[in-house]
Motif scaffolding. Structure first.
Motif, PDB file in Angstrom:
ATOM      1  N   VAL A   1      -0.877   2.583  -4.938  1.00 34.83           N
ATOM      2  CA  VAL A   1      -0.988   2.129  -5.975  1.00 34.83           C
ATOM      3  C   VAL A   1      -1.500   0.924  -6.098  1.00 34.83           C
ATOM      4  N   GLY A   2      -2.118   0.269  -5.073  1.00 35.91           N
ATOM      5  CA  GLY A   2      -2.167  -1.447  -4.545  1.00 35.91           C
ATOM      6  C   GLY A   2      -3.078  -1.097  -2.720  1.00 35.91           C
ATOM      7  N   GLN A   3      -3.662  -2.412  -2.910  1.00 38.58           N
ATOM      8  CA  GLN A   3      -4.300  -2.460  -1.660  1.00 38.58           C
ATOM      9  C   GLN A   3      -4.933  -3.633  -1.350  1.00 38.58           C
ATOM     10  N   VAL A   4      -4.841  -4.798  -0.398  1.00 38.41           N
ATOM     11  CA  VAL A   4      -5.804  -6.062  -0.246  1.00 38.41           C
ATOM     12  C   VAL A   4      -5.730  -6.081   1.281  1.00 38.41           C
ATOM     13  N   MET A   5      -6.757  -6.361   1.152  1.00 36.34           N
ATOM     14  CA  MET A   5      -7.217  -5.597   2.964  1.00 36.34           C
ATOM     15  C   MET A   5      -7.576  -7.373   3.110  1.00 36.34           C
ATOM     16  N   ALA A   6      -7.105  -7.837   4.563  1.00 32.55           N
ATOM     17  CA  ALA A   6      -7.454  -8.810   5.061  1.00 32.55           C
ATOM     18  C   ALA A   6      -8.566  -9.088   5.261  1.00 32.55           C
ATOM     19  N   SER A   7      -9.213 -10.185   6.216  1.00 30.78           N
ATOM     20  CA  SER A   7     -10.540 -11.278   5.645  1.00 30.78           C
ATOM     21  C   SER A   7     -11.404 -11.369   6.651  1.00 30.78           C
ATOM     22  N   ARG A   8      -9.398 -11.804   7.354  1.00 29.52           N
ATOM     23  CA  ARG A   8     -10.155 -12.224   8.722  1.00 29.52           C
ATOM     24  C   ARG A   8     -11.004 -11.277  10.089  1.00 29.52           C
ATOM     25  N   ASN A   9     -10.479 -10.041  10.058  1.00 26.96           N
ATOM     26  CA  ASN A   9     -11.039  -9.348  11.188  1.00 26.96           C
ATOM     27  C   ASN A   9     -11.932  -8.317  10.332  1.00 26.96           C
ATOM     28  N   SER A  10     -12.946  -8.711  11.286  1.00 28.45           N
ATOM     29  CA  SER A  10     -13.900  -7.356  11.064  1.00 28.45           C
ATOM     30  C   SER A  10     -14.115  -5.495  11.070  1.00 28.45           C
ATOM     31  N   MET A  11     -12.466  -5.361  11.402  1.00 29.12           N
ATOM     32  CA  MET A  11     -12.598  -4.267  11.733  1.00 29.12           C
ATOM     33  C   MET A  11     -11.659  -4.008  10.639  1.00 29.12           C
ATOM     34  N   ARG A  12     -11.946  -3.357   9.197  1.00 29.38           N
ATOM     35  CA  ARG A  12     -10.079  -3.744   8.613  1.00 29.38           C
ATOM     36  C   ARG A  12     -10.212  -1.812   8.116  1.00 29.38           C
ATOM     37  N   MET A  13      -8.725  -1.202   7.860  1.00 32.12           N
ATOM     38  CA  MET A  13      -7.830  -0.566   7.288  1.00 32.12           C
ATOM     39  C   MET A  13      -8.345   0.188   5.536  1.00 32.12           C
ATOM     40  N   PHE A  14      -9.004   0.861   4.963  1.00 29.37           N
ATOM     41  CA  PHE A  14      -8.925   1.162   3.878  1.00 29.37           C
ATOM     42  C   PHE A  14      -8.751   2.163   3.716  1.00 29.37           C
ATOM     43  N   THR A  15      -7.536   2.073   2.309  1.00 33.14           N
ATOM     44  CA  THR A  15      -7.158   3.632   1.857  1.00 33.14           C
ATOM     45  C   THR A  15      -7.328   3.745   0.105  1.00 33.14           C
ATOM     46  N   GLU A  16      -8.325   3.849   0.098  1.00 34.00           N
ATOM     47  CA  GLU A  16      -8.258   4.460  -1.372  1.00 34.00           C
ATOM     48  C   GLU A  16      -7.447   4.243  -1.946  1.00 34.00           C
ATOM     49  N   VAL A  17      -7.017   3.258  -3.644  1.00 33.19           N
ATOM     50  CA  VAL A  17      -5.837   3.341  -4.738  1.00 33.19           C
ATOM     51  C   VAL A  17      -6.320   4.471  -5.310  1.00 33.19           C
ATOM     52  N   GLY A  18      -4.916   4.653  -5.493  1.00 30.88           N
ATOM     53  CA  GLY A  18      -5.091   7.274  -6.090  1.00 30.88           C
ATOM     54  C   GLY A  18      -5.069   7.601  -5.029  1.00 30.88           C
ATOM     55  N   ARG A  19      -5.151   7.784  -3.974  1.00 35.70           N
ATOM     56  CA  ARG A  19      -5.171   8.108  -2.895  1.00 35.70           C
ATOM     57  C   ARG A  19      -3.773   8.894  -2.292  1.00 35.70           C
ATOM     58  N   ARG A  20      -4.206  10.625  -2.388  1.00 32.20           N
ATOM     59  CA  ARG A  20      -2.986  11.122  -2.169  1.00 32.20           C
ATOM     60  C   ARG A  20      -2.213  11.716  -0.984  1.00 32.20           C
ATOM     61  N   VAL A  21      -1.378  11.326  -0.832  1.00 38.93           N
ATOM     62  CA  VAL A  21      -1.352  12.281   0.959  1.00 38.93           C
ATOM     63  C   VAL A  21       0.276  12.823   0.700  1.00 38.93           C
ATOM     64  N   LEU A  22       0.224  14.197   2.001  1.00 40.11           N
ATOM     65  CA  LEU A  22       1.749  14.748   2.214  1.00 40.11           C
ATOM     66  C   LEU A  22       2.580  12.950   2.399  1.00 40.11           C
ATOM     67  N   PRO A  23       3.921  13.370   2.624  1.00 35.37           N
ATOM     68  CA  PRO A  23       4.966  12.224   2.938  1.00 35.37           C
ATOM     69  C   PRO A  23       5.130  12.112   4.358  1.00 35.37           C
ATOM     70  N   HIS A  24       5.316  13.454   5.134  1.00 35.80           N
ATOM     71  CA  HIS A  24       5.777  13.604   6.412  1.00 35.80           C
ATOM     72  C   HIS A  24       4.389  13.206   7.501  1.00 35.80           C
ATOM     73  N   SER A  25       3.420  12.272   6.951  1.00 32.76           N
ATOM     74  CA  SER A  25       2.372  12.151   8.010  1.00 32.76           C
ATOM     75  C   SER A  25       2.443  10.469   7.881  1.00 32.76           C
ATOM     76  N   THR A  26       3.208   9.652   7.131  1.00 32.65           N
ATOM     77  CA  THR A  26       2.890   8.388   6.492  1.00 32.65           C
ATOM     78  C   THR A  26       4.134   7.481   7.266  1.00 32.65           C
ATOM     79  N   GLY A  27       3.552   6.337   7.113  1.00 34.37           N
ATOM     80  CA  GLY A  27       5.118   5.453   7.181  1.00 34.37           C
ATOM     81  C   GLY A  27       5.598   4.968   6.244  1.00 34.37           C
ATOM     82  N   VAL A  28       4.593   4.876   4.753  1.00 35.75           N
ATOM     83  CA  VAL A  28       5.405   4.796   3.540  1.00 35.75           C
ATOM     84  C   VAL A  28       5.640   5.919   3.346  1.00 35.75           C
ATOM     85  N   GLY A  29       5.649   7.197   3.557  1.00 42.11           N
ATOM     86  CA  GLY A  29       6.424   8.144   2.953  1.00 42.11           C
ATOM     87  C   GLY A  29       8.214   8.388   4.503  1.00 42.11           C
ATOM     88  N   LYS A  30       7.543   7.698   5.573  1.00 38.29           N
ATOM     89  CA  LYS A  30       9.137   8.093   5.940  1.00 38.29           C
ATOM     90  C   LYS A  30       9.732   6.422   5.484  1.00 38.29           C
TER      91      LYS A  30
END
Length: 265
Positions: free
Chosen positions: A126-155
């Motif tokens: 439901v929300g993401q903020v990307m750090a600006s200092r690194n050229s390689m940044r992780m992007f997760t689309e807001v609204g994306r749905r995943v199964l809980p067992h394979s994610t840190g937030v799910g755990k």
């Protein structure tokens, strides 16, 4: 509002008008119904809300007329369909309320920050903020749905649930392997949840995406099951980074919880 209605409860330190008191009681009814799973009898509602039955009946009838409560064929009462739109809109607002805290966290740690919630049997971001200092940044689309067992937030979220409820959810969703590191048995997953509880944070060790590591914590005392995470390449999200990130993560999660709960009167 009758005089009898305004004398049903002790007079608070700050006097309230009958209309304000009725509003408070109406919301107390809705919250009590939600705590009961959404369906409750009138007598149980009066007992749980600690209000006189005539008061409960009058307020529930008003909520039924407005569509916020409905009467079932069993003569029990359930949360009504007009609440759906309010809930959906509120869910979309979560990212906005949390954003200032997420921005500070991303600036402090230098990695992408995500906010996610458990919606049914899935995790939705439901929300993401990307750090600006690194050229390689992780992007997760807001609204994306995943199964809980394979994610840190799910755990992080499921570590606070009853193990029987966790097993039931896993039975419904299955545990497909997203990567070679994904936990795929309930026993392994429950053991990982125990480790999560003991150390106070969850880890995704490349279980959702190879080469990406995530550390996550639950948002405490929130009205919805939420978790906050920081993610990045394994080369940057080292054990030293995790140790440094957990304190700021917990502080930001507590601040977001406060935003959601609002001021306490």
């Amino acid at each position: 509002m009758s005089t009898d209605e305004t004398t049903l409860a002790p007079v608070p330190a700050t006097p309230r008008t009958g209309g304000v008191q009725s509003l408070e009681r109406a919301f107390a009814i809705l919250e009590t119904m939600a705590d009961a799973g959404g369906v409750i009898s009138l007598s149980q509602l009066a007992n749980d809300a600690d209000l006189p039955l005539p008061t409960i009946h009058r307020l529930v009838r008003t909520l039924v007329d407005l569509g916020y409560v409905r009467q079932e064929a069993s003569r029990q009462y359930s949360l009504g369909p007009r609440l759906i739109r309010l809930g959906e809109t509120t869910s979309r607002m979560l990212g906005r309320w949390a954003r200032p805290h997420m921005e500070r966290l991303a600036h402090e740690l230098g990695e992408s920050v995500n906010l996610a919630m458990l919606d049914g049997d899935q995790i939705v971001y439901v929300g993401q903020v990307m750090a600006s200092r690194n050229s390689m940044r992780m992007f997760t689309e807001v609204g994306r749905r995943v199964l809980p067992h394979s994610t840190g937030v799910g755990k992080a979220i499921m570590a606070d649930l009853d193990p029987a409820d966790v097993r039931a959810l896993l039975a419904r969703t299955g545990m497909p392997a997203r990567t070679e590191h994904t936990l795929t048995t309930p026993e392994d997953f429950l053991a990982e949840l125990e480790r999560t509880r003991q150390r106070g944070y969850a880890l995704d060790e490349g279980e959702q995406e190879v080469g990406v590591r995530c550390v996550a914590v639950a948002v405490p005392d929130a009205p919805q099951l939420l978790a906050l995470s920081v993610s990045g390449p394994v080369t940057r999200v080292t054990d030293e980074f995790v140790a440094r990130a957990t304190g700021p993560l917990h502080r930001a999660a507590t601040a977001i919880s406060g935003e959601m709960r609002g001021p306490r009167g």
